[in-house]
Design an enzyme around this catalytic site. Sequence first.
Site, mmCIF file in Angstrom:
data_model
loop_
_atom_site.group_PDB
_atom_site.id
_atom_site.type_symbol
_atom_site.label_atom_id
_atom_site.label_comp_id
_atom_site.label_asym_id
_atom_site.label_seq_id
_atom_site.Cartn_x
_atom_site.Cartn_y
_atom_site.Cartn_z
ATOM 1 N N VAL A 18 0.868 -1.175 0.000
ATOM 2 C CA VAL A 18 0.000 0.000 0.000
ATOM 3 C C VAL A 18 0.906 1.226 0.000
ATOM 4 O O VAL A 18 2.039 1.179 0.474
ATOM 5 C CB VAL A 18 -0.950 0.019 1.210
ATOM 6 C CG1 VAL A 18 -2.001 -1.087 1.091
ATOM 7 C CG2 VAL A 18 -0.185 -0.128 2.527
ATOM 8 N N SER A 19 0.395 2.340 -0.537
ATOM 9 C CA SER A 19 1.255 3.507 -0.734
ATOM 10 C C SER A 19 1.515 4.305 0.530
ATOM 11 O O SER A 19 2.536 4.965 0.653
ATOM 12 C CB SER A 19 0.644 4.421 -1.806
ATOM 13 O OG SER A 19 0.575 3.748 -3.041
ATOM 14 N N THR A 20 0.563 4.286 1.473
ATOM 15 C CA THR A 20 0.733 5.070 2.695
ATOM 16 C C THR A 20 0.365 4.226 3.914
ATOM 17 O O THR A 20 -0.296 3.193 3.809
ATOM 18 C CB THR A 20 -0.168 6.325 2.689
ATOM 19 O OG1 THR A 20 -1.537 5.918 2.805
ATOM 20 C CG2 THR A 20 0.010 7.123 1.392
#
Length: 213
Positions: A18-20
Amino acid sequence: MASESENRPVRKIGYARVSTHDQNPDMQIAALEAYGVPRELIFVDKASGGTMKRPMFIRAMKTCQHEGSEFVVWKLDRLGRTLGGILETLETLTERGVEFVSLTERIDTKGPMGKAMIRLLAVFAELERDLIRERTKAGIARARERGERGGRPVAMTPERVEKAKEMLAAGERGNTVWKAMQKIEGPKISRAAYYAWQQAWDVENRDPGVVGE
């Protein structure tokens, strides 16, 4: 009579990203487990896909060293943000004799359709590199028309360049870096001028490029 290698159970290694830190990887993990990947062999990063220097990605690749293994992701873009980076990973797996499976796109390199997909990705990766080069040339040409030396904004002073490189290396991009440039003493710097510099920096330092999330 089946050979010993044919009877050997496939070792499945899963990778999720996931990006964050605000995003939840549970859906990806559940899909990998449903496919048969053991939970202890699912590696999860909470990081941008713009770099291949992700700790859990590196661990997953190190774990996936043996011929006959499968490297499984929920979706192809979990490998990275660029076709070039994705293709580099797939080529590494192929060299090791490791199969690749993407659950969402139904890509499985054990079959002929999966292998054909890899060849198509190679074509599109080359197209991606060509488009980046063309956009960079156009940006440099526009900068020169505005009277900026060497295709880079005069407003990017050495002090600003040093700070921008430091922030980019730390994963900061776009408006965040541009606003930091405005706080450093020097000529007024527009958003367009900074983005032209950042685009040129991306091409010079890309691995193999950064184009979108």
